[in-house]
Design a protein around this motif. Sequence first.
Motif: not given
Length: 158
Positions: A29-43
């Motif tokens: 992030s702009e503050h140097g904190d880690i962010e992670v991406m999740l995705v939705t499952s298809r079903t």
Amino acid sequence: MAATKKKAVRKAKKGERIRQVAAIPFRLSEHGDIEVMLVTSRTTRRFIVPKGWPMKGKSGRKAAMIEAQEEAGVLGKIMKEPAGTYSYWKRLENRFVRVDVIVFLLEVTEELANWPEAKKRERAWLTPIDAALLIDEPDLSTLLKTLKRPQPAPDDLI
């Protein structure tokens, strides 16, 4: 169905555990904190990390990188060493099988506006703690909670 998935299903029918690979896309992030991406499952539309079957002729980390591009629409630098592993129960047509997943961290350098599964999935950037709350798999949830900003060696990236 891909040949590797067919092979995995055959193994599962014999009672053998099967393997998948996954990526945890991350950014700072702009503050140097880690962010992670999740995705939705298809079903089930639950939040998950991009994952899939091993790919013939490709390393686990390369396959994880391809899954992240297809499922989450992200490109980046994938770490050489796995971040960890987790197991979950996968629903097949008429049974559940235990799957062991090897997880790689992917430092996102580009988010694509259009990607192969864009119409089938939603994606979200979250703090690791928030992501851990949304994930059903306990081992993956723990991995996310304890996630630290990776310090790659110069030769650690592809």
